[in-house]
Design an enzyme around this catalytic site. Structure first.
Site, PDB file in Angstrom:
ATOM      1  N   LYS A   1       2.118   1.329  -8.761  1.00  0.00           N
ATOM      2  CA  LYS A   1       3.496   0.883  -8.990  1.00  0.00           C
ATOM      3  C   LYS A   1       3.526  -0.451  -9.737  1.00  0.00           C
ATOM      4  CE  LYS A   1       4.996   3.436  -4.929  1.00  0.00           C
ATOM      5  NZ  LYS A   1       5.187   3.420  -3.468  1.00  0.00           N
TER       6      LYS A   1
ATOM      7  N   GLN B   1       6.187  -0.270   1.620  1.00  0.00           N
ATOM      8  CA  GLN B   1       5.275   0.868   1.543  1.00  0.00           C
ATOM      9  C   GLN B   1       4.968   1.423   2.928  1.00  0.00           C
ATOM     10  OE1 GLN B   1       3.996   2.294  -1.357  1.00  0.00           O
ATOM     11  NE2 GLN B   1       3.179   3.854   0.003  1.00  0.00           N
TER      12      GLN B   1
ATOM     13  N   ASP C   1      14.058   2.832  -3.090  1.00  0.00           N
ATOM     14  CA  ASP C   1      13.409   4.040  -2.578  1.00  0.00           C
ATOM     15  C   ASP C   1      14.446   5.083  -2.164  1.00  0.00           C
ATOM     16  OD1 ASP C   1      10.713   4.562  -2.690  1.00  0.00           O
ATOM     17  OD2 ASP C   1      10.205   3.328  -0.959  1.00  0.00           O
TER      18      ASP C   1
END
Length: 291
Positions: A53, A97, A120
């Site tokens: 990412k 994460q 997200d």
């Protein structure tokens, strides 16, 4: 004839498009999109994903910030760090994460993230707005699947889409996106899950089969009809002594035996994974442009 849904290739195209947008923003003297990533602990797979990412951010010209914490961080301290990110006006979006240590509540973390920075797409407000077809950050993985189908110009209206898995991260939002009045979308949708009896009777009806169960290579050729479109969201490291790394990457679909029956199928790796990262950056760009 089977065609690979090449997520790596399509994600590269999307990243190129994002870079053009970012260059334009910079030329106009506007703010550079800024994505922050929170990593708790030292899970090798998570570290790999986060690295990908950050690398993607560099490629498109985003500013990125990586915040790393030991897995001993308390839930209260992590929530406080999230509060700081919510209040930091320079950051357009951020993610935490997963997986998180067992002593930290996933739901508390998700709910603590401001919906305006939830790139997200996991916050209940964003999920609710998506369900009502209102503007919202779409969950990155389902959004990536939709973009992949769109880039390959696969017609979905009137098709029977079977989604295996009902998680809030993939299965549930995926079913809603395939149901919506849009292209891709307008499917008749069936969801199979761990309590579904004889899932095979449903998967054999699927024109489009999207698998997100986390069960390695659990979908076999006898579960898929000829000409089906198969999207494999699963990705697991399987021990393999023949590999230098000591493992191989496998999906939820037994690719070698299922692929010959398909009209389209995603590989693992190189299918949905790269699309998830591209979608995350697309969400961040859209957030920055709105501001």
């Amino acid at each position: 004839m089977m065609t690979l849904l090449d997520g790596k290739k399509v994600s590269e195209q999307i990243l190129d498009e994002i870079k053009v947008e970012v260059d334009k923003l910079k030329a106009e003297g506007r703010k550079t999109p800024h994505l922050a990533v929170v990593l708790v602990g030292h899970n090798p797979a998570s570290e790999t994903y986060v690295g990908s990412k950050i690398k993607a951010c560099e490629r498109v010209g985003f500013q990125s910030t990586l915040l790393k914490f030991d897995d001993t961080i308390s839930e209260a301290d992590l929530l406080n760090e999230i509060k700081k990110l919510n209040e930091n006006k320079s950051i357009d979006g951020f993610i935490v994460q997963s997986p998180l240590p067992k002593h930290i509540s996933d739901s508390k973390v998700v709910n603590a993230i401001s919906p305006d920075k939830d790139v997200d797409g996991f916050h209940p407000e964003n999920l609710g707005r998506m369900a009502l077809n209102m503007p919202a950050y779409l969950p990155a993985t389902p959004y990536g699947v939709v973009q992949l189908l769109d880039k390959y110009k696969i017609p979905t209206a009137g098709k029977h889409c079977v989604v295996m898995g009902r998680s809030h991260i993939v299965g549930l939002p995926m079913s809603l996106l395939m149901l919506r009045n849009a292209q891709p979308g307008n499917c008749t949708v069936t969801i199979c899950h761990s309590k579904t009896q004889n899932a095979k009777q449903y998967t054999l009806q699927a024109d489009i089969l999207i698998v997100a169960t986390g069960q390695v290579e659990s979908v076999t050729a006898d579960m898929v009809k000829e000409g089906a479109i198969v999207v494999d969201v699963g990705i697991t490291r399987v021990p393999d002594a023949s590999k230098k790394s000591g493992y191989r990457i496998a999906g939820d679909v037994k690719f070698d035996e299922v692929a010959p029956k398909c009209s389209y199928i995603t590989p693992v790796p190189g299918g949905v994974g790269p699309m998830t990262i591209a979608s995350l950056l697309m969400n961040t760009l859209n957030g920055a442009k709105r501001k």
